[in-house]
Design an enzyme around this catalytic site. Structure first.
Site, short mmCIF file in Angstrom:
data_model
loop_
_atom_site.label_atom_id
_atom_site.label_comp_id
_atom_site.label_asym_id
_atom_site.label_seq_id
_atom_site.Cartn_x
_atom_site.Cartn_y
_atom_site.Cartn_z
N GLU A 27 0.84 -1.21 0.00
CA GLU A 27 0.00 0.00 0.00
C GLU A 27 0.87 1.26 0.00
O GLU A 27 0.51 2.28 -0.59
CB GLU A 27 -0.96 -0.01 1.20
CG GLU A 27 -1.93 -1.18 1.22
CD GLU A 27 -2.70 -1.38 -0.08
OE1 GLU A 27 -2.92 -0.39 -0.81
OE2 GLU A 27 -3.07 -2.53 -0.39
N HIS A 41 3.30 6.37 -5.45
CA HIS A 41 2.81 6.70 -6.79
C HIS A 41 1.97 7.98 -6.73
O HIS A 41 2.07 8.84 -7.60
CB HIS A 41 1.98 5.52 -7.31
CG HIS A 41 1.82 5.49 -8.79
ND1 HIS A 41 1.01 4.57 -9.42
CD2 HIS A 41 2.33 6.26 -9.79
CE1 HIS A 41 1.06 4.76 -10.73
NE2 HIS A 41 1.85 5.78 -10.98
#
Length: 675
Positions: A468, A474
């Site tokens: 996660e 990202h």
């Protein structure tokens, strides 16, 4: 904006959670929609010739307040919901769907977009601008802009019904998860369970006013029981309860909802000129066609099935030898896998957990991000949060520049759905010369600290946290101009690359030395343990791969053909699983009706993307492995060409720019021990 004043006058413009009550949301939504409609109307009524700036750019930056309020509301509906919020979600979803349809079915607006798209080669646009123009054009054409009025009307009806059905599906799964409790009063029935699991169960029972111990279907409670409890009938009881979520004969049964969602998706795809929902979805994915996905899954199946069959035979023989088990059942899988792993590698989760204190693992993830990308995480108390369990961090770069706000929410509670996910409260984008930085969150369900122990993670939970956190990177390292192309706004079969690649560092001695320390002594995890973690990394990997493939094939079976032929979900699911099944079927269980990824989340016709992205992540990490796992030059390339670029270019173009070549499955098959 009534009781939710926007823009927020808070540090970094973060969500003012403590000042928001559920009753504030509906009026705020209504006002934000009014504002967004005015912004759309300004684009539509502009009498100047359409330009990229006055049409495409204006459209992408419209609805900012609505986006922020939606993000806050729907994230709370996943992580901190209640009956009032669920009721508002049911009321507001059709309104949001209608608003979205009002935009994509606006003929004047589409005419402007189409005029620009038709002459895109003459507009002298940047790569990112061309991508945005194409995305906007497809966003309209793929959502009914080219349909005659009668079909547009039906599309609206379908979208409204789907929005409501998906919410109900998720609410039913949550209700069923929270409805079940295994209450134990006889201490003999706890035999085999780790001390921490027993203590947590006692704590839960006491909090509910009971003596003894309570186990639930929440992962931190369910997994230790199914893995360690010696009492086979109780394991069976718990496993069947988990497998019949939303399949029982009660108000939360999802059978009808599942069939309706599949049927409406198919009808919608046909209305838009596609053969199936999968054809519609995959047009905007790296895989492109259902045939390619099925071929990809079947190719992996051919490699994994012989290995899985060998592993299952080994596990069955082990269970028979150990306990005289004639037929290995689903409630035996985790239990005997753990016992066999202990025998083969002298390794078990309970041995490792003392080295994986949650706080240390989180700071280990931060340290890895620092060594790769120069990021610094500082916990702060001045950023508002929606629950006391949530931690808030400011993230800065090497030169002190502000990068992002990061939220972490780690423990299960009432009103929080199961599983682990990354989400965003605010995207990154550039507006009026300002690079607006993102607000990103990860949500997990790990074991809470008890009276005597901190939160100690299983190794699987360690990789979950890193996974996660990869999604979060990202989002945090996004550096695009337009919000709809930022961060994780990429093809769904590419979005798992940044998350899955981060899991690799959990197996590396250099990385483990940064955070795997005994919570009592501070001793670094012994090298023999690290060796065992690495040795056991591909333990029963054939069986695990087969399981993932089976879910991908089930997804494609629902969405890659006309679902009208499905009369009985259970028998349909069983027929799909026949080619991948190892354990005997359980009549009371049905996975489809709680398969939230595809019926409530965004993974319909996309579950294969986990395996697809594994090919990418194994290939990408091989590049690091060959040159040093903390190689800053390669990390800089990964940040520049993958993490920062969002959806601004085709993912294969970005990947090849990073890697210098297209990925091959060899690294994955080698890592999984399937070559």
């Amino acid at each position: 904006m009534n009781n939710i004043p926007y823009p927020f006058n808070t540090p970094h413009g973060t969500a003012p959670f403590s000042t928001i009550a559920p009753e504030h949301f509906k009026p705020a939504f209504e006002e934000a929609i009014t504002l967004a409609k005015a912004e759309i109307e300004a684009i539509v009524s502009n009498t100047e010739s359409p330009t990229f700036a006055n049409t495409i750019e204006a459209l992408d930056f419209s609805g900012e307040a609505l986006d922020r309020i939606s993000n806050i509301f729907f994230n709370l509906n996943s992580a901190e919901t209640n009956e009032q919020i669920q009721q508002i979600a049911q009321e507001i979803s059709p309104i949001l769907t209608a608003f979205s349809n009002d935009i994509t079915l606006n003929e004047t607006l589409f005419a402007k977009i189409k005029a620009l798209h038709d002459r895109r080669d003459q507009l002298n646009l940047s790569t990112e601008q061309l991508t945005l123009l194409d995305k906007k054009f497809k966003g309209f054409s793929r959502n009914g802009a080219l349909l005659p009025d009668e079909k547009k009307k039906r599309l609206r009806e379908i979208d409204t019904e789907l929005a409501s059905l998906k919410l109900t599906f998720g609410e039913n799964v949550l209700a069923e998860t929270q409805d079940y409790a295994l209450h134990i009063t006889n201490p003999a029935e706890l035999k085999g369970l780790p001390e921490g699991a027993i203590e947590a169960a006692a704590q839960l029972a006491a909090s509910r006013g009971h003596d003894g111990w309570i186990f639930t279907l929440d992962a931190p409670s369910y997994l230790p029981f199914i893995t360690y409890a010696e009492n086979r009938p109780l394991r069976k009881q718990l496993a069947i309860a988990a497998g019949q979520k939303a399949f029982r004969d009660n108000d939360f049964n999802n059978t009808g909802n599942t069939l309706k969602i599949a049927a409406l998706r198919h009808e919608r795809a046909k209305l838009l000129g596609y053969e199936t929902h999968a054809h519609f979805v995959l047009e905007e994915r790296m895989a492109q066609q259902p045939e390619k996905v099925t071929a990809f899954l079947n190719e992996l199946l051919a490699k994994a099935k012989p290995a899985a069959a060998r592993e299952f035979a080994q596990l069955s023989a082990f269970a028979k030898e150990l306990d005289g088990i004639e037929t290995l059942e689903k409630w035996d899988g985790s239990y005997y896998s753990e016992k066999l792993k202990q025998q083969l590698f002298s390794l078990d989760d309970e041995m490792l957990k003392p080295y994986f204190k949650l706080e240390n693992v989180l700071h280990g993830a931060f340290e890895v991000a620092d060594r790769l990308f120069g990021l610094k995480f500082s916990e702060v108390s001045h950023i508002d949060k929606y629950h006391d369990d949530v931690q808030t961090f400011e993230v800065h770069g090497e030169n002190g520049e502000f990068i992002a706000v990061f939220y972490a929410d780690f423990f299960p509670r009432k009103g929080k759905r199961n599983g682990a996910w990354m989400t965003s409260y605010k995207s990154q984008y550039v507006k009026n010369g300002n690079n607006e930085r993102p607000h990103v969150s990860i949500v997990c369900n790990f074991t809470k600290p008890t009276a005597t122990k901190p939160s100690l993670l299983t190794f699987n939970e360690v990789t979950t946290l890193f996974h996660e956190f990869g999604h979060a990177l990202h989002g945090m390292l996004a550096d695009t101009v337009y919000p709809s192309l930022s961060g994780t706004s990429v093809y769904w079969d590419f979005v798992e690359l940044p998350s899955q690649i981060m899991e690799n560092w959990c197996y590396e001695p250099q990385a483990l030395a940064l955070f795997a320390r005994h919570y009592e002594t501070g001793e670094v995890i012994p090298q023999p343990y690290v060796d065992k973690i690495r040795e056991s990394a591909s333990f029963l990997e054939g069986m695990a791969t087969l399981r993932q493939i089976s879910f991908g094939l089930l997804d494609m079976a629902f969405h890659g053909a006309d679902p009208a032929a499905i009369s009985d979900i259970k028998s349909f699911e069983k027929s799909v699983f026949d080619n991948t099944a190892l354990f005997p079927d359980v009549a009371e269980n049905c996975m489809s009706v709680s398969f939230s990824h595809i019926f409530n989340g965004g993974y319909s016709s996309g579950y294969y993307s986990y395996k697809w992205a594994e090919v990418l992540d194994a290939d990408a990490f091989a590049y690091f492995s060959q040159n040093g796992i903390f190689n800053r030059d390669i990390a800089a390339k990964f940040r520049e060409h993958v993490l920062s670029k969002g959806g601004t270019e085709h993912p294969m173009t970005l990947y090849k720019r990073f890697r210098g070549q297209e990925p091959t499955p060899d690294a994955l098959l080698k890592r999984a021990g399937l070559l």
